[in-house]
Design a protein around this motif. Sequence first.
Motif, PDB file in Angstrom:
ATOM      1  N   ASP A 180      -5.070  14.033  -5.687  1.00  0.00           N
ATOM      2  CA  ASP A 180      -5.219  15.407  -5.210  1.00  0.00           C
ATOM      3  C   ASP A 180      -4.129  15.789  -4.219  1.00  0.00           C
ATOM      4  OD1 ASP A 180      -7.546  15.731  -6.697  1.00  0.00           O
ATOM      5  OD2 ASP A 180      -8.808  14.939  -5.080  1.00  0.00           O
ATOM      6  N   TYR A 181      -3.430  14.797  -3.685  1.00  0.00           N
ATOM      7  CA  TYR A 181      -2.393  15.081  -2.690  1.00  0.00           C
ATOM      8  C   TYR A 181      -1.347  13.973  -2.702  1.00  0.00           C
ATOM      9  CZ  TYR A 181      -4.617  11.462   0.139  1.00  0.00           C
ATOM     10  OH  TYR A 181      -5.129  10.257   0.580  1.00  0.00           O
ATOM     11  N   ILE A 182      -0.156  14.303  -2.262  1.00  0.00           N
ATOM     12  CA  ILE A 182       0.914  13.343  -2.032  1.00  0.00           C
ATOM     13  C   ILE A 182       1.006  13.126  -0.525  1.00  0.00           C
ATOM     14  CG2 ILE A 182       3.388  12.883  -2.302  1.00  0.00           C
ATOM     15  CD1 ILE A 182       1.920  13.002  -4.952  1.00  0.00           C
ATOM     16  N   ASP A 183       1.275  11.912  -0.112  1.00  0.00           N
ATOM     17  CA  ASP A 183       1.403  11.659   1.326  1.00  0.00           C
ATOM     18  C   ASP A 183       2.730  12.176   1.878  1.00  0.00           C
ATOM     19  OD1 ASP A 183      -1.022   9.797   2.091  1.00  0.00           O
ATOM     20  OD2 ASP A 183      -0.299   9.151   0.129  1.00  0.00           O
ATOM     21  N   LEU A 184       3.779  12.059   1.075  1.00  0.00           N
ATOM     22  CA  LEU A 184       5.105  12.481   1.523  1.00  0.00           C
ATOM     23  C   LEU A 184       5.888  13.017   0.332  1.00  0.00           C
ATOM     24  CD1 LEU A 184       7.442  12.595   3.627  1.00  0.00           C
ATOM     25  CD2 LEU A 184       7.933  10.198   3.029  1.00  0.00           C
ATOM     26  N   THR A 185       6.375  14.240   0.437  1.00  0.00           N
ATOM     27  CA  THR A 185       7.176  14.846  -0.621  1.00  0.00           C
ATOM     28  C   THR A 185       8.547  15.187  -0.065  1.00  0.00           C
ATOM     29  OG1 THR A 185       5.178  15.795  -1.620  1.00  0.00           O
ATOM     30  CG2 THR A 185       7.300  16.683  -2.337  1.00  0.00           C
ATOM     31  N   LEU A 186       9.589  14.734  -0.773  1.00  0.00           N
ATOM     32  CA  LEU A 186      10.964  14.918  -0.312  1.00  0.00           C
ATOM     33  C   LEU A 186      11.764  15.781  -1.282  1.00  0.00           C
ATOM     34  CD1 LEU A 186      11.820  11.164   0.481  1.00  0.00           C
ATOM     35  CD2 LEU A 186      10.729  12.835   1.996  1.00  0.00           C
TER      36      LEU A 186
ATOM     37  N   ARG B 160       0.817  -1.209   0.000  1.00  0.00           N
ATOM     38  CA  ARG B 160       0.000   0.000   0.000  1.00  0.00           C
ATOM     39  C   ARG B 160       0.856   1.267   0.000  1.00  0.00           C
ATOM     40  NH1 ARG B 160      -2.829  -3.265  -1.550  1.00  0.00           N
ATOM     41  NH2 ARG B 160      -4.907  -3.904  -0.845  1.00  0.00           N
ATOM     42  N   VAL B 161       2.169   1.104  -0.060  1.00  0.00           N
ATOM     43  CA  VAL B 161       3.093   2.237  -0.049  1.00  0.00           C
ATOM     44  C   VAL B 161       3.925   2.208  -1.328  1.00  0.00           C
ATOM     45  CG1 VAL B 161       4.992   3.362   1.180  1.00  0.00           C
ATOM     46  CG2 VAL B 161       3.216   2.148   2.470  1.00  0.00           C
ATOM     47  N   ILE B 162       3.938   3.315  -2.058  1.00  0.00           N
ATOM     48  CA  ILE B 162       4.668   3.391  -3.324  1.00  0.00           C
ATOM     49  C   ILE B 162       5.582   4.608  -3.298  1.00  0.00           C
ATOM     50  CG2 ILE B 162       4.475   3.588  -5.838  1.00  0.00           C
ATOM     51  CD1 ILE B 162       1.592   2.412  -5.479  1.00  0.00           C
ATOM     52  N   ASP B 163       6.852   4.380  -3.611  1.00  0.00           N
ATOM     53  CA  ASP B 163       7.846   5.449  -3.618  1.00  0.00           C
ATOM     54  C   ASP B 163       8.282   5.731  -5.052  1.00  0.00           C
ATOM     55  OD1 ASP B 163      10.224   6.802  -1.727  1.00  0.00           O
ATOM     56  OD2 ASP B 163      10.921   6.179  -3.705  1.00  0.00           O
ATOM     57  N   THR B 164       8.172   6.986  -5.459  1.00  0.00           N
ATOM     58  CA  THR B 164       8.607   7.393  -6.795  1.00  0.00           C
ATOM     59  C   THR B 164       9.355   8.710  -6.694  1.00  0.00           C
ATOM     60  OG1 THR B 164       7.882   7.813  -9.068  1.00  0.00           O
ATOM     61  CG2 THR B 164       6.385   8.518  -7.308  1.00  0.00           C
ATOM     62  N   ALA B 165       9.632   9.327  -7.840  1.00  0.00           N
ATOM     63  CA  ALA B 165      10.345  10.602  -7.881  1.00  0.00           C
ATOM     64  C   ALA B 165      10.158  11.214  -9.257  1.00  0.00           C
ATOM     65  CB  ALA B 165      11.837  10.399  -7.609  1.00  0.00           C
ATOM     66  N   GLN B 166      10.254  12.532  -9.299  1.00  0.00           N
ATOM     67  CA  GLN B 166      10.089  13.213 -10.581  1.00  0.00           C
ATOM     68  C   GLN B 166      11.106  12.728 -11.610  1.00  0.00           C
ATOM     69  OE1 GLN B 166      10.373  17.335  -9.337  1.00  0.00           O
ATOM     70  NE2 GLN B 166       8.182  17.443  -8.842  1.00  0.00           N
ATOM     71  N   ILE B 167      12.343  12.514 -11.190  1.00  0.00           N
ATOM     72  CA  ILE B 167      13.413  12.150 -12.112  1.00  0.00           C
ATOM     73  C   ILE B 167      13.292  10.703 -12.593  1.00  0.00           C
ATOM     74  CG2 ILE B 167      15.074  11.362 -10.383  1.00  0.00           C
ATOM     75  CD1 ILE B 167      15.808  13.502 -13.565  1.00  0.00           C
TER      76      ILE B 167
ATOM     77  N   ALA C 223      -8.600   2.074  -2.831  1.00  0.00           N
ATOM     78  CA  ALA C 223      -9.026   3.436  -2.541  1.00  0.00           C
ATOM     79  C   ALA C 223      -7.802   4.307  -2.246  1.00  0.00           C
ATOM     80  CB  ALA C 223      -9.966   3.448  -1.336  1.00  0.00           C
ATOM     81  N   ARG C 224      -7.851   5.565  -2.674  1.00  0.00           N
ATOM     82  CA  ARG C 224      -6.707   6.464  -2.492  1.00  0.00           C
ATOM     83  C   ARG C 224      -6.318   6.600  -1.027  1.00  0.00           C
ATOM     84  NH1 ARG C 224      -2.804   8.342  -1.361  1.00  0.00           N
ATOM     85  NH2 ARG C 224      -1.756  10.253  -2.026  1.00  0.00           N
ATOM     86  N   ASN C 225      -7.297   6.649  -0.136  1.00  0.00           N
ATOM     87  CA  ASN C 225      -6.947   6.850   1.274  1.00  0.00           C
ATOM     88  C   ASN C 225      -6.343   5.601   1.923  1.00  0.00           C
ATOM     89  OD1 ASN C 225      -9.235   5.306   1.523  1.00  0.00           O
ATOM     90  ND2 ASN C 225     -10.462   6.847   2.602  1.00  0.00           N
ATOM     91  N   ASP C 226      -6.299   4.506   1.188  1.00  0.00           N
ATOM     92  CA  ASP C 226      -5.612   3.307   1.676  1.00  0.00           C
ATOM     93  C   ASP C 226      -4.154   3.258   1.208  1.00  0.00           C
ATOM     94  OD1 ASP C 226      -7.823   2.309   3.035  1.00  0.00           O
ATOM     95  OD2 ASP C 226      -8.558   1.224   1.275  1.00  0.00           O
ATOM     96  N   LEU C 227      -3.770   4.226   0.367  1.00  0.00           N
ATOM     97  CA  LEU C 227      -2.420   4.240  -0.186  1.00  0.00           C
ATOM     98  C   LEU C 227      -1.565   5.320   0.465  1.00  0.00           C
ATOM     99  CD1 LEU C 227      -3.274   3.936  -3.987  1.00  0.00           C
ATOM    100  CD2 LEU C 227      -2.393   2.126  -2.493  1.00  0.00           C
ATOM    101  N   PHE C 228      -0.258   5.109   0.428  1.00  0.00           N
ATOM    102  CA  PHE C 228       0.710   6.107   0.881  1.00  0.00           C
ATOM    103  C   PHE C 228       1.703   6.301  -0.254  1.00  0.00           C
ATOM    104  CE2 PHE C 228       4.366   7.928   2.916  1.00  0.00           C
ATOM    105  CZ  PHE C 228       3.898   8.607   4.040  1.00  0.00           C
ATOM    106  N   ILE C 229       1.658   7.470  -0.877  1.00  0.00           N
ATOM    107  CA  ILE C 229       2.487   7.749  -2.048  1.00  0.00           C
ATOM    108  C   ILE C 229       3.550   8.785  -1.700  1.00  0.00           C
ATOM    109  CG2 ILE C 229       2.516   8.585  -4.424  1.00  0.00           C
ATOM    110  CD1 ILE C 229      -0.436   7.713  -4.625  1.00  0.00           C
TER     111      ILE C 229
END
Length: 267
Positions: free
Chosen positions: A89-95, A31-38, A55-61
């Motif tokens: 509509d939102y990202i859970d974590l932006t680095l 349920r957790v997916i890590d990506t990046a712009q690059i 459902a989106r609220n079950d995911l952590f992006i």
Amino acid sequence: MSIPAFGLGTFRLQNDVVIHSVKTALDVGYRVIDTAQIYENEAAIGQAIAESDIARNDLFITTKIWVENLSKDDLITSLKESLEKLRTDYIDLTLIHWPSPGAAISVAESMQALMEAKQQGLTRQIGVSNFTIDLMQQAINAVGAVNIATNQIELHPFLQNRQVVDFANTHAIPITSYMTLAYGEALKNEVIQAIAMKHQITAAQAVLAWAMQLGYAVIPSSTKRDNLVSNLDAIKVTLDEDDMMQIASLDRNHRLVSPEGLAPDWD
């Protein structure tokens, strides 16, 4: 809010490969997916998520802001583009993915722009990646440690990054380990193989369990269903004190990721 302990990494996975990886991972329980712009795979990941029944609220992006977008004028615009690609509509974590080369853009400017993105509801949490002690201190000075959800760093049995970890722990900043399996090198290590045999688990499970027991989040990637399932099962593994000490002894400051022009002066 906190960082989930286990997620799917997507570095170097693109197009149909990343779509397949994400869909399979979601199917087996990730349920957790890590990506990046690059990584240039946000749109494909957005497609995979949209075609799933999760459902989106079950995911952590998680996504990461590339160095070209770190200024206050560009960061939020680029994050909105990431939202469109990811169909959310939102990202859970932006680095911040890497510190600005040559400190062309200050850590303070980028962190304050991330805080503005958070206040606008574009991201729920913010953090940093590939930050040294000095860079973490600059981030703390800019927005406060309480607002830094994680420092995502290369960390595996051969590069345990203890100085950075100790500083982060002192300020209650969680660590996310990337490259946890050391590009597969850790899976060939005799000590790790012996620990895996002892517990009747895979070498990958042994390493991932080691990292999670130290309190780190992990984001291994795979394109194979069996490996995705097996890696996720590392959550159920508990190593004993002797296992942990043996893996601790493997540290040799063996860094695998240090791109010229991007890498800071490592601790």
